[in-house]
Design an enzyme around this catalytic site. Structure first.
Site, PDB file in Angstrom:
ATOM      1  N   ARG A 135       0.852  -1.192   0.000  1.00  0.00           N
ATOM      2  CA  ARG A 135       0.000   0.000   0.000  1.00  0.00           C
ATOM      3  C   ARG A 135       0.889   1.245   0.000  1.00  0.00           C
ATOM      4  O   ARG A 135       2.002   1.221   0.533  1.00  0.00           O
ATOM      5  CB  ARG A 135      -0.891   0.030   1.246  1.00  0.00           C
ATOM      6  CG  ARG A 135      -2.045  -0.955   1.209  1.00  0.00           C
ATOM      7  CD  ARG A 135      -3.130  -0.525   0.208  1.00  0.00           C
ATOM      8  NE  ARG A 135      -4.262  -1.426   0.194  1.00  0.00           N
ATOM      9  CZ  ARG A 135      -4.442  -2.432  -0.679  1.00  0.00           C
ATOM     10  NH1 ARG A 135      -3.549  -2.664  -1.616  1.00  0.00           N
ATOM     11  NH2 ARG A 135      -5.518  -3.174  -0.633  1.00  0.00           N
ATOM     12  N   HIS A 138      -1.649   0.663  -9.518  1.00  0.00           N
ATOM     13  CA  HIS A 138      -2.306  -0.285  -8.591  1.00  0.00           C
ATOM     14  C   HIS A 138      -2.991  -1.416  -9.373  1.00  0.00           C
ATOM     15  O   HIS A 138      -4.199  -1.644  -9.229  1.00  0.00           O
ATOM     16  CB  HIS A 138      -3.326   0.451  -7.693  1.00  0.00           C
ATOM     17  CG  HIS A 138      -3.703  -0.337  -6.471  1.00  0.00           C
ATOM     18  ND1 HIS A 138      -3.977   0.256  -5.256  1.00  0.00           N
ATOM     19  CD2 HIS A 138      -3.870  -1.677  -6.273  1.00  0.00           C
ATOM     20  CE1 HIS A 138      -4.297  -0.684  -4.370  1.00  0.00           C
ATOM     21  NE2 HIS A 138      -4.240  -1.859  -4.967  1.00  0.00           N
TER      22      HIS A 138
HETATM   23  P1  NDP Z   1      -1.798 -11.848   4.412  1.00  0.00           P
HETATM   24  O1  NDP Z   1      -2.658 -11.384   5.548  1.00  0.00           O
HETATM   25  O2  NDP Z   1      -1.993 -13.237   3.919  1.00  0.00           O
HETATM   26  O3  NDP Z   1      -0.255 -11.707   4.813  1.00  0.00           O
HETATM   27  C1  NDP Z   1       0.241 -10.619   5.514  1.00  0.00           C
HETATM   28  C2  NDP Z   1       1.660 -10.938   5.966  1.00  0.00           C
HETATM   29  O4  NDP Z   1       2.220  -9.775   6.583  1.00  0.00           O
HETATM   30  C3  NDP Z   1       1.708 -12.064   7.007  1.00  0.00           C
HETATM   31  O5  NDP Z   1       2.806 -12.895   6.747  1.00  0.00           O
HETATM   32  C4  NDP Z   1       1.937 -11.313   8.332  1.00  0.00           C
HETATM   33  O6  NDP Z   1       2.646 -12.052   9.313  1.00  0.00           O
HETATM   34  C5  NDP Z   1       2.771 -10.148   7.841  1.00  0.00           C
HETATM   35  N1  NDP Z   1       2.696  -9.019   8.771  1.00  0.00           N
HETATM   36  C6  NDP Z   1       1.606  -8.271   9.100  1.00  0.00           C
HETATM   37  N2  NDP Z   1       1.927  -7.327   9.980  1.00  0.00           N
HETATM   38  C7  NDP Z   1       3.251  -7.483  10.237  1.00  0.00           C
HETATM   39  C8  NDP Z   1       4.169  -6.816  11.079  1.00  0.00           C
HETATM   40  N3  NDP Z   1       3.788  -5.802  11.859  1.00  0.00           N
HETATM   41  N4  NDP Z   1       5.444  -7.248  11.084  1.00  0.00           N
HETATM   42  C9  NDP Z   1       5.836  -8.296  10.320  1.00  0.00           C
HETATM   43  N5  NDP Z   1       5.002  -8.973   9.485  1.00  0.00           N
HETATM   44  C10 NDP Z   1       3.726  -8.563   9.453  1.00  0.00           C
HETATM   45  O7  NDP Z   1      -2.007 -10.791   3.244  1.00  0.00           O
HETATM   46  P2  NDP Z   1      -1.851 -11.029   1.680  1.00  0.00           P
HETATM   47  O8  NDP Z   1      -0.554 -11.679   1.436  1.00  0.00           O
HETATM   48  O9  NDP Z   1      -3.067 -11.657   1.131  1.00  0.00           O
HETATM   49  O10 NDP Z   1      -1.844  -9.515   1.147  1.00  0.00           O
HETATM   50  C11 NDP Z   1      -0.855  -8.594   1.559  1.00  0.00           C
HETATM   51  C12 NDP Z   1      -1.186  -7.187   1.087  1.00  0.00           C
HETATM   52  O11 NDP Z   1      -0.966  -7.057  -0.308  1.00  0.00           O
HETATM   53  C13 NDP Z   1      -2.653  -6.755   1.224  1.00  0.00           C
HETATM   54  O12 NDP Z   1      -2.962  -6.404   2.551  1.00  0.00           O
HETATM   55  C14 NDP Z   1      -2.710  -5.565   0.286  1.00  0.00           C
HETATM   56  O13 NDP Z   1      -2.356  -4.391   0.985  1.00  0.00           O
HETATM   57  C15 NDP Z   1      -1.644  -5.881  -0.759  1.00  0.00           C
HETATM   58  N6  NDP Z   1      -2.235  -6.142  -2.088  1.00  0.00           N
HETATM   59  C16 NDP Z   1      -1.864  -5.339  -3.142  1.00  0.00           C
HETATM   60  C17 NDP Z   1      -2.384  -5.558  -4.398  1.00  0.00           C
HETATM   61  C18 NDP Z   1      -1.964  -4.734  -5.566  1.00  0.00           C
HETATM   62  O14 NDP Z   1      -2.525  -4.876  -6.654  1.00  0.00           O
HETATM   63  N7  NDP Z   1      -0.944  -3.895  -5.430  1.00  0.00           N
HETATM   64  C19 NDP Z   1      -3.341  -6.635  -4.653  1.00  0.00           C
HETATM   65  C20 NDP Z   1      -3.647  -7.421  -3.494  1.00  0.00           C
HETATM   66  C21 NDP Z   1      -3.123  -7.162  -2.256  1.00  0.00           C
HETATM   67  P3  NDP Z   1       2.003 -13.388   9.965  1.00  0.00           P
HETATM   68  O15 NDP Z   1       1.927 -14.392   8.841  1.00  0.00           O
HETATM   69  O16 NDP Z   1       2.986 -13.810  10.994  1.00  0.00           O
HETATM   70  O17 NDP Z   1       0.661 -12.989  10.488  1.00  0.00           O
HETATM   71  C1  OXD Z   2      -6.322  -5.801  -3.033  1.00  0.00           C
HETATM   72  C2  OXD Z   2      -5.872  -4.826  -4.003  1.00  0.00           C
HETATM   73  O1  OXD Z   2      -6.096  -5.595  -1.840  1.00  0.00           O
HETATM   74  O2  OXD Z   2      -6.342  -4.876  -5.146  1.00  0.00           O
HETATM   75  O3  OXD Z   2      -6.919  -6.816  -3.436  1.00  0.00           O
HETATM   76  O4  OXD Z   2      -5.026  -3.980  -3.704  1.00  0.00           O
END
Ligand code: NDP
Ligand code: OXD
Length: 308
Positions: free
Chosen positions: A223, A271
């Site tokens: 983000r 995005h």
């Molecule tokens: P998940 O919830 O599956 O994974 C999030 C990961 O981040 C987990 O491994 C979690 O750790 C880790 N995490 C969260 N907070 C912390 C912290 N404070 N310190 C260290 N690690 C942390 O999310 P997704 O993989 O499905 O998606 C990730 C992000 O990708 C979304 O939230 C979105 O913002 C972004 N996104 C962007 C898109 C785009 O087109 N640019 C499209 C889709 C998503 P743990 O496993 O230990 O909980």
């Molecule tokens: C999502 C994105 O979070 O599109 O799915 O960014």
């Protein structure tokens, strides 16, 4: 009992079409089709106009139509007690992995730089790097981070990942929350795939850049709020970062006058790293509706406490 779709971009038709085609019996409505707001118990939303949830007093479930949920927590009208869900979809996941792979190859093969050389009619060779010579660190080793890491590993990259809790993922060296610096010190490419929360806001800043090897490349597909934007151009200017690929920025669309548009070391995309495809995602929404009706636990729930 009915469901409302809430989208800030008003892009309802592809979703309604997919529901009509695959689940014609689902009672799903756009806001202007809702005659009795009290009948709405589920909302499926993407960046709903602020304050939207207050119009539906009996909401019990709010589902993000994307993987990210920061847009839910951003809205003060989000009710305190509802169940929150998000999208976990194989196409969304695969698309992200492919997109990040393309950005990593772009970076190590210097394609962005050669594009700017072409604009200047400059015929100049740069040092060549192969995948297996490059260490990549991924911030966020969840659904998207793990899939991305595994694809990079298959191509030969040396992959590391950072998450709150340590993971055992084939081909990825895992670093827990307190081991961030050890991963940063080795990351020639750093990819942000974190959710945006109060803990991760602004994590990509000058102090983090200083912990990377010199001339590292930054990829932000998480983000815009993860990046401390004022710190990026100085890091590029000093050479601490050699380039940045940004798919997300704090204000989208990026304002016309923003310096990122014309910076030769910044590669921007709007995005689109991966986007929820209605035709694929509607089945998990329909399944959660069915589970809700049957009183079963919903899939892909979001922790309100953790913010993701
Ligand atoms: P998940 O919830 O599956 O994974 C999030 C990961 O981040 C987990 O491994 C979690 O750790 C880790 N995490 C969260 N907070 C912390 C912290 N404070 N310190 C260290 N690690 C942390 O999310 P997704 O993989 O499905 O998606 C990730 C992000 O990708 C979304 O939230 C979105 O913002 C972004 N996104 C962007 C898109 C785009 O087109 N640019 C499209 C889709 C998503 P743990 O496993 O230990 O909980
Ligand atoms: C999502 C994105 O979070 O599109 O799915 O960014």
């Amino acid at each position: 009992m009915a469901i409302v779709l809430l989208r800030g971009d008003q892009n309802y038709e592809p979703w309604m079409k997919s529901f009509r085609e695959s689940f014609p019996e689902l009672p799903v409505y756009t806001p202007d089709q809702v005659t009795d707001p009290k009948s709405i118990r589920m909302a499926w939303t993407w960046k709903a106009p602020r304050g939207s949830y207050a119009q539906y007093p009996n909401l019990e479930v709010i589902g993000s139509l994307g993987a990210g949920v920061d847009h839910l927590f951003d809205d003060p009208s989000l009710p305190g007690k509802v169940i929150l869900t998000r999208v976990v979809d194989p196409y969304l996941t695969g698309d992200m992995a492919e997109f990040v792979l393309a950005l990593c190859l772009n970076a190590i093969k210097n394609l962005n730089t050669y594009h700017h050389f072409q604009e200047q009619q400059l015929w100049k060779e740069l040092p060549y790097r192969r995948c297996n010579q490059v260490k990549v660190g991924i911030l966020g080793l969840g659904t998207l981070g793990q899939a991305t890491g595994q694809l990079l590993h298959q191509l030969g990259f040396q992959v590391m990942g950072w998450s709150k809790s340590k993971k055992a993922v084939e081909g990825i060296q895992s670093f827990a929350a307190d081991e961030l610096e050890a991963m940063l010190a080795q990351s020639a490419i750093l990819i942000c795939l974190l959710p945006l929360t109060s803990e991760t806001q602004g994590v990509l800043n000058a102090s983090l850049f200083a912990k990377l090897p010199r001339a590292a490349h930054l990829i932000n597909v998480g983000r815009g709020g993860h990046l401390q934007e004022d710190d990026l151009i100085p890091a590029l200017k000093s050479g601490q970062l050699s380039g940045a690929s940004l798919d997300v920025v704090s204000q989208e669309p990026l304002p016309q006058e923003h310096p990122f548009w014309s910076h030769p070391k910044i590669h921007l995309t709007p995005h689109i790293a991966s986007v929820s495809a209605p035709s694929s995602v509607v089945s998990q929404l329909a399944e959660n509706y069915e589970r809700f009706i049957q009183g079963e636990p919903l899939k892909n729930q979001v922790s309100r406490e953790d913010g993701y």
